[in-house]
Design an enzyme around this catalytic site. Structure first.
Site, short mmCIF file in Angstrom:
data_model
loop_
_atom_site.label_atom_id
_atom_site.label_comp_id
_atom_site.label_asym_id
_atom_site.label_seq_id
_atom_site.Cartn_x
_atom_site.Cartn_y
_atom_site.Cartn_z
N LYS A 1 -6.81 -0.55 -26.75
CA LYS A 1 -5.69 -0.91 -25.88
C LYS A 1 -6.20 -1.55 -24.58
O LYS A 1 -5.70 -2.59 -24.16
CB LYS A 1 -4.89 0.35 -25.51
CG LYS A 1 -3.92 0.15 -24.37
CD LYS A 1 -3.06 1.35 -24.13
CE LYS A 1 -3.54 2.28 -23.04
NZ LYS A 1 -3.50 1.72 -21.69
N ASN A 2 -7.20 -0.91 -23.99
CA ASN A 2 -7.62 -1.37 -22.66
C ASN A 2 -8.42 -2.67 -22.71
O ASN A 2 -8.61 -3.31 -21.67
CB ASN A 2 -8.41 -0.26 -21.95
CG ASN A 2 -7.50 0.92 -21.62
OD1 ASN A 2 -6.29 0.75 -21.51
ND2 ASN A 2 -8.08 2.10 -21.51
N ARG B 1 1.44 -1.23 -16.60
CA ARG B 1 0.42 -1.37 -15.56
C ARG B 1 -0.43 -2.63 -15.79
O ARG B 1 -0.79 -3.35 -14.87
CB ARG B 1 -0.45 -0.12 -15.55
CG ARG B 1 -1.65 -0.17 -14.63
CD ARG B 1 -1.28 -0.04 -13.17
NE ARG B 1 -2.44 -0.20 -12.31
CZ ARG B 1 -2.38 -0.25 -11.00
NH1 ARG B 1 -1.23 -0.15 -10.38
NH2 ARG B 1 -3.47 -0.40 -10.29
N CYS C 1 1.46 5.06 -15.63
CA CYS C 1 1.62 6.50 -15.74
C CYS C 1 1.57 7.05 -14.33
O CYS C 1 0.81 6.58 -13.49
CB CYS C 1 0.50 7.08 -16.58
SG CYS C 1 0.75 6.81 -18.32
N ARG D 1 -1.06 4.26 -7.08
CA ARG D 1 -1.89 3.27 -7.78
C ARG D 1 -1.82 1.97 -6.99
O ARG D 1 -1.03 1.09 -7.27
CB ARG D 1 -1.42 3.13 -9.23
CG ARG D 1 -1.55 4.46 -9.97
CD ARG D 1 -1.28 4.35 -11.43
NE ARG D 1 -2.41 3.78 -12.14
CZ ARG D 1 -2.49 3.75 -13.47
NH1 ARG D 1 -1.52 4.23 -14.20
NH2 ARG D 1 -3.54 3.24 -14.06
N PRO D 2 -2.66 1.87 -5.97
CA PRO D 2 -2.57 0.73 -5.06
C PRO D 2 -3.05 -0.57 -5.71
O PRO D 2 -3.69 -0.55 -6.77
CB PRO D 2 -3.52 1.13 -3.92
CG PRO D 2 -4.43 2.15 -4.49
CD PRO D 2 -3.74 2.79 -5.65
N ASP E 1 -4.42 -3.11 -3.48
CA ASP E 1 -5.12 -3.81 -2.39
C ASP E 1 -6.37 -4.55 -2.89
O ASP E 1 -6.66 -5.67 -2.45
CB ASP E 1 -5.49 -2.81 -1.28
CG ASP E 1 -6.30 -1.64 -1.81
OD1 ASP E 1 -5.89 -1.01 -2.80
OD2 ASP E 1 -7.38 -1.35 -1.24
N ASP F 1 -9.23 8.87 -18.83
CA ASP F 1 -8.25 8.83 -19.93
C ASP F 1 -8.49 9.90 -21.00
O ASP F 1 -7.71 10.01 -21.94
CB ASP F 1 -8.23 7.45 -20.59
CG ASP F 1 -7.48 6.43 -19.73
OD1 ASP F 1 -6.85 6.83 -18.75
OD2 ASP F 1 -7.54 5.23 -20.07
N ARG G 1 2.64 4.23 -27.03
CA ARG G 1 2.18 3.18 -26.11
C ARG G 1 0.68 2.94 -26.29
O ARG G 1 0.20 1.85 -26.02
CB ARG G 1 2.45 3.60 -24.67
CG ARG G 1 3.91 3.57 -24.32
CD ARG G 1 4.09 3.91 -22.85
NE ARG G 1 5.43 3.67 -22.42
CZ ARG G 1 5.85 2.53 -21.87
NH1 ARG G 1 5.01 1.55 -21.69
NH2 ARG G 1 7.10 2.40 -21.50
#
Ligand code: UD1
Length: 439
Positions: A25-26, A96, A120, A125-126, A128, A309, A401
Protein backbone atom coordinates in the site's frame (compact mmCIF):
# COMPACT_ATOMS: atom_id res chain seq x y z
CA UNK A 1 -25.34 5.54 2.70
CA UNK A 2 -22.13 4.38 4.38
CA UNK A 3 -21.89 0.69 5.15
CA UNK A 4 -20.14 -0.67 8.18
CA UNK A 5 -18.56 -4.10 8.14
CA UNK A 6 -19.01 -6.18 11.26
CA UNK A 7 -16.87 -9.25 11.82
CA UNK A 8 -17.86 -12.16 14.02
CA UNK A 9 -14.74 -14.09 15.00
CA UNK A 10 -14.62 -17.47 16.73
CA UNK A 11 -11.28 -17.37 18.51
CA UNK A 12 -8.90 -19.94 19.90
CA UNK A 13 -7.90 -21.57 16.61
CA UNK A 14 -4.24 -21.54 15.53
CA UNK A 15 -3.65 -20.14 12.06
CA UNK A 16 -1.95 -22.67 9.88
CA UNK A 17 -0.83 -22.61 6.24
CA UNK A 18 0.56 -20.56 3.38
CA UNK A 19 -0.17 -17.02 2.31
CA UNK A 20 1.00 -14.86 -0.59
CA UNK A 21 1.87 -11.30 0.40
CA UNK A 22 0.11 -8.60 -1.66
CA UNK A 23 1.57 -5.44 -3.15
CA UNK A 24 2.59 -2.65 -0.79
CA UNK A 25 0.00 0.00 0.00
CA UNK A 26 2.63 2.50 1.05
CA UNK A 27 4.59 2.02 -2.19
CA UNK A 28 1.50 1.94 -4.40
CA UNK A 29 0.19 5.36 -3.28
CA UNK A 30 3.28 7.47 -4.12
CA UNK A 31 3.87 5.49 -7.32
CA UNK A 32 0.29 6.15 -8.42
CA UNK A 33 0.75 9.87 -7.71
CA UNK A 34 4.00 9.79 -9.70
CA UNK A 35 2.15 8.63 -12.84
CA UNK A 36 1.09 12.30 -13.20
CA UNK A 37 4.71 13.05 -14.21
CA UNK A 38 4.82 10.55 -17.05
CA UNK A 39 3.92 11.20 -20.66
CA UNK A 40 2.43 8.02 -22.07
CA UNK A 41 0.94 4.88 -20.67
CA UNK A 42 2.08 3.35 -17.41
CA UNK A 43 1.23 -0.23 -16.58
CA UNK A 44 1.31 -1.17 -12.92
CA UNK A 45 1.37 -4.77 -11.79
CA UNK A 46 0.88 -6.10 -8.29
CA UNK A 47 -1.16 -3.14 -7.07
CA UNK A 48 -3.02 -4.28 -3.96
CA UNK A 49 -6.81 -4.36 -4.42
CA UNK A 50 -7.50 -2.23 -1.35
CA UNK A 51 -9.68 0.80 -0.70
CA UNK A 52 -6.79 3.25 -0.39
CA UNK A 53 -5.62 2.30 -3.88
CA UNK A 54 -9.18 2.68 -5.26
CA UNK A 55 -9.37 6.06 -3.53
CA UNK A 56 -6.10 7.23 -5.08
CA UNK A 57 -7.19 6.00 -8.52
CA UNK A 58 -10.37 8.02 -8.07
CA UNK A 59 -8.43 11.15 -7.10
CA UNK A 60 -6.25 10.70 -10.19
CA UNK A 61 -9.28 10.30 -12.43
CA UNK A 62 -10.77 13.51 -10.95
CA UNK A 63 -7.59 15.19 -12.21
CA UNK A 64 -8.05 13.83 -15.73
CA UNK A 65 -5.91 10.67 -15.58
CA UNK A 66 -7.30 7.78 -17.65
CA UNK A 67 -7.40 4.64 -15.52
CA UNK A 68 -8.04 1.16 -16.92
CA UNK A 69 -8.36 -1.92 -14.74
CA UNK A 70 -6.91 -4.77 -16.79
CA UNK A 71 -7.13 -7.61 -14.29
CA UNK A 72 -6.60 -8.20 -10.59
CA UNK A 73 -3.71 -5.98 -9.48
CA UNK A 74 -2.98 -4.78 -13.00
CA UNK A 75 -3.83 -1.24 -14.11
CA UNK A 76 -3.03 1.00 -17.04
CA UNK A 77 -2.84 4.76 -16.43
CA UNK A 78 -2.35 7.65 -18.78
CA UNK A 79 -1.97 11.21 -17.52
CA UNK A 80 -1.49 12.93 -20.89
CA UNK A 81 -4.89 14.57 -20.66
CA UNK A 82 -4.59 15.49 -17.00
CA UNK A 83 -4.90 19.22 -16.66
CA UNK A 84 -3.19 21.67 -14.32
CA UNK A 85 -5.58 22.27 -11.51
CA UNK A 86 -5.96 24.75 -8.71
CA UNK A 87 -8.97 22.93 -7.37
CA UNK A 88 -8.70 21.10 -4.08
CA UNK A 89 -11.19 18.25 -4.23
CA UNK A 90 -13.03 17.51 -0.97
CA UNK A 91 -12.52 13.80 -1.74
CA UNK A 92 -8.75 14.33 -1.23
CA UNK A 93 -9.38 14.68 2.48
CA UNK A 94 -10.31 11.01 2.87
CA UNK A 95 -6.82 9.75 2.10
CA UNK A 96 -3.58 10.83 3.74
CA UNK A 97 -1.64 9.77 0.64
CA UNK A 98 -3.45 12.46 -1.38
CA UNK A 99 -0.75 14.85 -0.18
CA UNK A 100 1.58 13.23 -2.73
CA UNK A 101 -0.59 14.82 -5.42
CA UNK A 102 0.66 18.22 -4.27
CA UNK A 103 4.25 17.50 -5.30
CA UNK A 104 3.25 15.38 -8.30
CA UNK A 105 0.85 17.99 -9.72
CA UNK A 106 3.40 20.74 -9.11
CA UNK A 107 6.11 18.78 -10.93
CA UNK A 108 3.82 17.87 -13.83
CA UNK A 109 1.94 21.17 -14.32
CA UNK A 110 3.65 23.75 -12.11
CA UNK A 111 0.34 24.13 -10.31
CA UNK A 112 -1.51 21.85 -7.91
CA UNK A 113 -3.95 21.70 -5.05
CA UNK A 114 -5.12 19.04 -2.60
CA UNK A 115 -8.02 19.01 -0.20
CA UNK A 116 -6.64 18.90 3.31
CA UNK A 117 -5.36 15.41 3.87
CA UNK A 118 -7.17 13.25 6.37
CA UNK A 119 -5.58 10.22 7.87
CA UNK A 120 -5.96 7.80 10.71
CA UNK A 121 -6.49 9.85 13.79
CA UNK A 122 -3.41 9.28 15.88
CA UNK A 123 -2.54 12.80 16.77
CA UNK A 124 -1.53 15.85 14.91
CA UNK A 125 -0.35 15.16 11.37
CA UNK A 126 1.29 18.40 10.27
CA UNK A 127 2.35 19.27 6.71
CA UNK A 128 5.00 21.91 7.43
CA UNK A 129 7.81 19.72 6.03
CA UNK A 130 5.90 19.13 2.79
CA UNK A 131 5.43 22.89 2.36
CA UNK A 132 9.05 23.61 3.26
CA UNK A 133 10.31 21.02 0.75
CA UNK A 134 8.23 22.38 -2.14
CA UNK A 135 9.12 25.99 -1.32
CA UNK A 136 12.78 24.99 -1.55
CA UNK A 137 12.21 24.50 -5.32
CA UNK A 138 10.88 28.04 -5.65
CA UNK A 139 7.19 27.15 -5.39
CA UNK A 140 4.66 29.33 -3.66
CA UNK A 141 2.72 27.13 -1.26
CA UNK A 142 -0.41 28.33 0.48
CA UNK A 143 -2.03 26.60 3.43
CA UNK A 144 -5.74 27.35 3.52
CA UNK A 145 -8.62 25.94 5.51
CA UNK A 146 -9.81 23.82 2.60
CA UNK A 147 -6.50 22.67 1.23
CA UNK A 148 -2.92 23.18 0.20
CA UNK A 149 -2.11 25.08 -2.98
CA UNK A 150 1.24 25.11 -4.79
CA UNK A 151 2.38 27.07 -7.80
CA UNK A 152 5.70 27.84 -9.49
CA UNK A 153 6.80 29.46 -12.73
CA UNK A 154 9.61 26.96 -12.80
CA UNK A 155 11.04 24.51 -10.31
CA UNK A 156 14.72 24.90 -9.55
CA UNK A 157 16.69 22.22 -7.77
CA UNK A 158 18.61 22.98 -4.60
CA UNK A 159 19.33 21.69 -1.12
CA UNK A 160 16.50 20.39 1.01
CA UNK A 161 17.24 19.65 4.61
CA UNK A 162 14.44 17.78 6.35
CA UNK A 163 14.49 18.15 10.11
CA UNK A 164 12.73 14.76 10.41
CA UNK A 165 12.80 11.89 7.87
CA UNK A 166 9.11 12.29 7.01
CA UNK A 167 8.04 9.74 4.40
CA UNK A 168 5.47 12.06 2.88
CA UNK A 169 7.74 15.12 2.68
CA UNK A 170 10.54 13.01 1.18
CA UNK A 171 8.16 11.71 -1.48
CA UNK A 172 6.99 15.23 -2.36
CA UNK A 173 10.57 16.50 -2.52
CA UNK A 174 11.62 13.62 -4.80
CA UNK A 175 8.64 14.18 -7.10
CA UNK A 176 9.36 17.90 -7.43
CA UNK A 177 13.11 17.33 -7.90
CA UNK A 178 12.60 14.75 -10.65
CA UNK A 179 11.37 17.35 -13.16
CA UNK A 180 13.09 20.41 -11.63
CA UNK A 181 15.95 22.27 -13.33
CA UNK A 182 19.39 21.22 -12.15
CA UNK A 183 20.51 19.12 -9.23
CA UNK A 184 18.80 18.70 -5.89
CA UNK A 185 20.09 17.04 -2.76
CA UNK A 186 17.65 15.97 -0.07
CA UNK A 187 19.29 15.59 3.33
CA UNK A 188 17.51 13.82 6.18
CA UNK A 189 15.38 11.87 3.70
CA UNK A 190 13.21 8.93 4.74
CA UNK A 191 14.77 5.52 4.03
CA UNK A 192 11.60 3.43 4.05
CA UNK A 193 11.49 0.63 1.45
CA UNK A 194 8.41 2.25 -0.08
CA UNK A 195 10.46 5.41 -0.74
CA UNK A 196 13.10 3.19 -2.40
CA UNK A 197 10.39 1.59 -4.53
CA UNK A 198 9.21 5.02 -5.70
CA UNK A 199 12.82 5.88 -6.60
CA UNK A 200 13.26 2.70 -8.59
CA UNK A 201 9.94 3.30 -10.39
CA UNK A 202 10.98 6.85 -11.33
CA UNK A 203 14.48 5.77 -12.40
CA UNK A 204 13.02 3.05 -14.62
CA UNK A 205 11.00 5.82 -16.25
CA UNK A 206 14.08 7.95 -16.96
CA UNK A 207 14.58 9.91 -13.74
CA UNK A 208 18.11 10.38 -12.37
CA UNK A 209 17.87 9.73 -8.66
CA UNK A 210 20.69 8.35 -6.50
CA UNK A 211 20.77 7.41 -2.86
CA UNK A 212 24.23 8.81 -2.00
CA UNK A 213 24.26 7.43 1.52
CA UNK A 214 21.47 6.48 3.88
CA UNK A 215 19.25 9.51 4.23
CA UNK A 216 20.79 11.54 1.41
CA UNK A 217 19.15 11.49 -1.99
CA UNK A 218 20.55 13.32 -5.03
CA UNK A 219 18.32 14.06 -7.99
CA UNK A 220 19.41 15.46 -11.35
CA UNK A 221 16.30 16.89 -12.93
CA UNK A 222 15.20 15.56 -16.33
CA UNK A 223 12.81 17.07 -18.88
CA UNK A 224 10.51 14.15 -19.23
CA UNK A 225 9.77 10.64 -18.08
CA UNK A 226 8.92 7.77 -20.38
CA UNK A 227 6.15 5.14 -20.30
CA UNK A 228 6.93 1.95 -18.42
CA UNK A 229 5.57 -1.19 -16.90
CA UNK A 230 6.36 -1.72 -13.21
CA UNK A 231 5.66 -4.26 -10.48
CA UNK A 232 4.99 -2.78 -7.04
CA UNK A 233 6.98 -4.40 -4.22
CA UNK A 234 5.31 -6.61 -1.57
CA UNK A 235 3.84 -5.12 1.57
CA UNK A 236 6.05 -5.42 4.67
CA UNK A 237 3.26 -4.27 6.98
CA UNK A 238 0.82 -6.85 5.63
CA UNK A 239 3.51 -9.53 5.97
CA UNK A 240 4.32 -8.44 9.52
CA UNK A 241 0.65 -8.33 10.47
CA UNK A 242 0.06 -11.94 9.39
CA UNK A 243 3.23 -13.12 11.13
CA UNK A 244 1.96 -11.53 14.36
CA UNK A 245 -1.52 -13.03 13.90
CA UNK A 246 -0.06 -16.50 13.41
CA UNK A 247 2.22 -16.05 16.42
CA UNK A 248 -0.62 -14.78 18.63
CA UNK A 249 -2.77 -17.81 17.79
CA UNK A 250 0.23 -20.12 18.34
CA UNK A 251 0.07 -21.33 14.78
CA UNK A 252 2.36 -21.83 11.85
CA UNK A 253 2.55 -19.70 8.73
CA UNK A 254 4.56 -19.68 5.56
CA UNK A 255 4.67 -16.38 3.66
CA UNK A 256 5.39 -16.36 -0.04
CA UNK A 257 6.48 -13.25 -1.93
CA UNK A 258 7.59 -11.83 1.39
CA UNK A 259 9.43 -8.50 1.25
CA UNK A 260 13.14 -9.21 1.00
CA UNK A 261 15.14 -7.94 3.98
CA UNK A 262 12.50 -5.43 5.05
CA UNK A 263 11.38 -7.12 8.24
CA UNK A 264 14.79 -6.94 9.88
CA UNK A 265 13.30 -5.05 12.82
CA UNK A 266 10.43 -7.53 13.39
CA UNK A 267 11.95 -10.98 12.80
CA UNK A 268 14.57 -10.79 15.61
CA UNK A 269 11.85 -9.58 18.01
CA UNK A 270 9.67 -12.52 17.10
CA UNK A 271 12.59 -14.88 17.73
CA UNK A 272 13.41 -13.13 21.01
CA UNK A 273 9.82 -13.62 22.13
CA UNK A 274 10.06 -17.36 21.46
CA UNK A 275 8.85 -17.88 17.88
CA UNK A 276 10.77 -20.13 15.55
CA UNK A 277 11.34 -17.98 12.46
CA UNK A 278 13.23 -19.01 9.38
CA UNK A 279 13.77 -17.53 5.95
CA UNK A 280 13.62 -19.71 2.87
CA UNK A 281 15.47 -18.19 -0.06
CA UNK A 282 15.11 -14.46 -0.47
CA UNK A 283 11.35 -14.06 -0.42
CA UNK A 284 9.82 -16.67 1.84
CA UNK A 285 9.46 -16.52 5.60
CA UNK A 286 8.09 -19.20 7.89
CA UNK A 287 7.08 -18.88 11.53
CA UNK A 288 6.00 -21.35 14.15
CA UNK A 289 4.90 -20.51 17.69
CA UNK A 290 3.77 -22.95 20.35
CA UNK A 291 3.94 -21.03 23.66
CA UNK A 292 3.06 -17.76 25.26
CA UNK A 293 5.52 -15.08 24.11
CA UNK A 294 8.38 -13.96 26.31
CA UNK A 295 8.20 -10.24 27.11
CA UNK A 296 10.06 -7.75 24.92
CA UNK A 297 10.61 -4.00 24.68
CA UNK A 298 10.64 -2.08 21.45
CA UNK A 299 10.62 1.49 20.14
CA UNK A 300 8.92 2.53 16.91
CA UNK A 301 11.14 4.63 14.70
CA UNK A 302 11.63 5.63 11.08
CA UNK A 303 13.02 2.78 8.95
CA UNK A 304 15.12 0.73 9.59
CA UNK A 305 13.59 0.98 13.08
CA UNK A 306 10.47 -0.88 14.11
CA UNK A 307 7.52 0.44 12.05
CA UNK A 308 4.77 2.40 13.75
CA UNK A 309 2.30 0.61 11.45
CA UNK A 310 2.97 -2.66 13.33
CA UNK A 311 2.71 -1.18 16.83
CA UNK A 312 -0.97 -2.05 17.59
CA UNK A 313 -0.66 -5.58 16.18
CA UNK A 314 2.51 -6.23 18.21
CA UNK A 315 0.69 -5.00 21.30
CA UNK A 316 -2.14 -7.50 20.68
CA UNK A 317 0.39 -10.34 20.37
CA UNK A 318 2.20 -9.26 23.55
CA UNK A 319 -1.07 -9.11 25.49
CA UNK A 320 -0.45 -12.83 26.07
CA UNK A 321 3.22 -12.53 27.07
CA UNK A 322 4.76 -14.07 30.18
CA UNK A 323 5.64 -10.88 32.03
CA UNK A 324 5.75 -7.20 31.11
CA UNK A 325 6.43 -5.76 27.64
CA UNK A 326 6.78 -2.17 26.52
CA UNK A 327 6.28 -0.41 23.21
CA UNK A 328 7.60 3.11 22.93
CA UNK A 329 5.92 5.09 20.14
CA UNK A 330 8.29 7.64 18.63
CA UNK A 331 6.57 8.39 15.30
CA UNK A 332 2.94 9.27 16.09
CA UNK A 333 2.55 10.64 19.60
CA UNK A 334 -1.07 9.58 19.95
CA UNK A 335 -1.09 6.20 18.30
CA UNK A 336 -2.74 4.65 21.33
CA UNK A 337 -6.41 4.75 20.41
CA UNK A 338 -6.34 0.96 20.07
CA UNK A 339 -5.65 0.49 23.79
CA UNK A 340 -9.21 0.69 25.05
CA UNK A 341 -10.48 -1.92 22.61
CA UNK A 342 -7.60 -4.22 23.41
CA UNK A 343 -8.45 -4.01 27.12
CA UNK A 344 -11.96 -5.22 26.26
CA UNK A 345 -10.40 -8.59 25.35
CA UNK A 346 -8.99 -8.73 28.89
CA UNK A 347 -5.56 -7.43 27.93
CA UNK A 348 -3.72 -5.48 30.63
CA UNK A 349 -2.43 -2.61 28.52
CA UNK A 350 -1.96 0.93 29.74
CA UNK A 351 -0.39 4.07 28.39
CA UNK A 352 2.45 5.78 30.20
CA UNK A 353 3.44 8.88 28.21
CA UNK A 354 4.76 7.67 24.89
CA UNK A 355 4.82 4.04 26.04
CA UNK A 356 2.34 1.20 26.03
CA UNK A 357 2.90 -1.03 29.06
CA UNK A 358 1.62 -4.54 28.50
CA UNK A 359 1.36 -7.00 31.35
CA UNK A 360 0.72 -10.37 29.76
CA UNK A 361 -2.36 -12.43 30.58
CA UNK A 362 -2.69 -16.17 30.34
CA UNK A 363 -5.69 -15.83 28.06
CA UNK A 364 -7.85 -13.28 26.27
CA UNK A 365 -11.63 -13.46 25.98
CA UNK A 366 -14.04 -12.62 23.18
CA UNK A 367 -15.15 -8.97 23.13
CA UNK A 368 -17.23 -6.45 21.22
CA UNK A 369 -15.05 -3.60 19.95
CA UNK A 370 -15.14 -0.79 17.40
CA UNK A 371 -11.99 -0.21 15.38
CA UNK A 372 -10.71 3.39 15.45
CA UNK A 373 -8.22 3.05 12.58
CA UNK A 374 -6.74 0.60 10.09
CA UNK A 375 -3.93 -0.95 12.16
CA UNK A 376 -6.05 -0.96 15.30
CA UNK A 377 -8.57 -3.04 13.32
CA UNK A 378 -5.76 -5.50 12.52
CA UNK A 379 -4.79 -5.57 16.20
CA UNK A 380 -8.37 -6.34 17.27
CA UNK A 381 -8.56 -9.12 14.72
CA UNK A 382 -5.30 -10.51 16.11
CA UNK A 383 -6.70 -10.43 19.65
CA UNK A 384 -10.07 -11.87 18.56
CA UNK A 385 -8.45 -14.84 16.82
CA UNK A 386 -6.23 -15.52 19.84
CA UNK A 387 -9.04 -15.10 22.38
CA UNK A 388 -11.35 -17.72 23.81
CA UNK A 389 -14.91 -17.38 22.59
CA UNK A 390 -16.60 -15.13 20.11
CA UNK A 391 -15.82 -11.50 19.27
CA UNK A 392 -17.57 -8.79 17.30
CA UNK A 393 -15.45 -6.18 15.54
CA UNK A 394 -17.35 -3.12 14.33
CA UNK A 395 -16.01 -0.67 11.74
CA UNK A 396 -13.98 -3.55 10.33
CA UNK A 397 -14.29 -2.06 6.82
CA UNK A 398 -11.22 -0.06 7.86
CA UNK A 399 -9.20 -3.23 7.31
CA UNK A 400 -10.08 -3.12 3.62
CA UNK A 401 -8.25 0.19 3.25
CA UNK A 402 -4.92 -1.53 3.73
CA UNK A 403 -5.31 -5.32 3.53
CA UNK A 404 -6.20 -7.11 0.32
CA UNK A 405 -8.90 -9.76 0.80
CA UNK A 406 -8.06 -10.23 4.51
CA UNK A 407 -11.00 -12.50 5.27
CA UNK A 408 -10.33 -14.81 2.33
CA UNK A 409 -6.66 -15.03 3.32
CA UNK A 410 -7.40 -15.69 6.99
CA UNK A 411 -10.15 -18.24 6.33
CA UNK A 412 -7.67 -20.20 4.21
CA UNK A 413 -5.42 -20.30 7.26
CA UNK A 414 -8.25 -21.75 9.34
CA UNK A 415 -9.72 -18.62 10.93
CA UNK A 416 -13.45 -18.75 11.59
CA UNK A 417 -14.76 -15.32 10.66
CA UNK A 418 -18.11 -14.27 9.27
CA UNK A 419 -18.88 -10.78 8.08
CA UNK A 420 -21.92 -8.63 7.52
CA UNK A 421 -22.33 -5.21 5.96
CA UNK A 422 -24.75 -2.98 7.82
CA UNK A 423 -25.98 0.45 6.72
CA UNK A 424 -24.66 2.94 9.27
CA UNK A 425 -28.12 4.49 9.59
CA UNK A 426 -29.40 1.20 10.96
CA UNK A 427 -26.89 1.24 13.82
CA UNK A 428 -27.24 2.77 17.26
CA UNK A 429 -25.89 6.33 17.47
CA UNK A 430 -22.78 5.21 19.33
CA UNK A 431 -21.77 2.91 16.49
CA UNK A 432 -22.29 5.35 13.64
CA UNK A 433 -19.11 6.61 12.21
CA UNK A 434 -18.49 9.29 9.67
CA UNK A 435 -16.41 8.56 6.62
CA UNK A 436 -12.93 8.11 7.95
CA UNK A 437 -9.57 8.75 6.49
CA UNK A 438 -6.72 6.37 6.57
CA UNK A 439 -2.96 6.32 6.95
C1 UD1 B 1 4.06 7.35 8.16
C2 UD1 B 1 5.22 6.38 8.36
C3 UD1 B 1 5.35 5.57 7.12
C4 UD1 B 1 4.04 4.89 6.82
C5 UD1 B 1 2.90 5.90 6.77
C6 UD1 B 1 1.57 5.22 6.63
C7 UD1 B 1 7.31 6.77 9.56
C8 UD1 B 1 8.47 7.68 9.72
N1 UD1 B 1 6.43 7.15 8.61
O1 UD1 B 1 4.34 8.15 7.03
O2 UD1 B 1 6.38 4.61 7.23
O3 UD1 B 1 4.15 4.29 5.58
O4 UD1 B 1 2.87 6.66 7.97
O5 UD1 B 1 1.16 4.70 7.82
O6 UD1 B 1 7.18 5.77 10.22
N2 UD1 B 1 5.76 15.31 10.42
C9 UD1 B 1 5.92 16.65 10.65
N3 UD1 B 1 5.71 17.52 9.61
C10 UD1 B 1 5.35 17.10 8.37
C11 UD1 B 1 5.18 15.73 8.16
C12 UD1 B 1 5.38 14.86 9.20
O7 UD1 B 1 6.24 17.07 11.76
O8 UD1 B 1 5.19 17.94 7.46
C13 UD1 B 1 5.93 14.34 11.54
C14 UD1 B 1 4.65 13.62 11.89
O9 UD1 B 1 3.87 14.34 12.79
C15 UD1 B 1 5.15 12.34 12.49
C16 UD1 B 1 6.41 12.07 11.71
O10 UD1 B 1 6.79 13.31 11.12
O11 UD1 B 1 5.48 12.50 13.83
C17 UD1 B 1 6.24 11.01 10.65
O12 UD1 B 1 5.43 11.47 9.64
P1 UD1 B 1 5.55 11.00 8.14
O13 UD1 B 1 6.66 10.05 7.94
O14 UD1 B 1 5.48 12.20 7.29
O15 UD1 B 1 4.18 10.29 8.03
P2 UD1 B 1 3.65 9.57 6.83
O16 UD1 B 1 4.21 10.10 5.55
O17 UD1 B 1 2.20 9.52 7.02
Amino acid sequence: MLAMKILRVSGGRPLFGELVVSGSKNAALPILAATLLIRGTVELIGLPEIRDVSAMLHLLSLRGVRVEHLERGRYRLNAEEASPSSVAFPEDGGLRGSIYLLGAGLAAHRRSAVGLPGGCDFGERPHDLHCYALRAFGAKVLEREKGLYAEARSLVGGEIRLSYPSVGATVNAILAATLAKGRSVIYGAAREPHVMDLISFLNRSGARIKVLEQGTVAVSGVERLAPLSYRVMPDMIEAGSYLLMAAATRGEIHLRRAPEGQLSSLLPLLSESGCRVWEIGSDEIALEMRDRPKPISVTTEPYPGFPTDLHPQLSAYLALCLGESRIREMVFRDRFRYLMGLSAFGANVTREGREARIVGRERLFGARVTAPDLRAAAAYLTAAMAAEGESLILSAELLLRGYEAPLRKLRRLGAVISDADVECGALPQADRRAARGSE
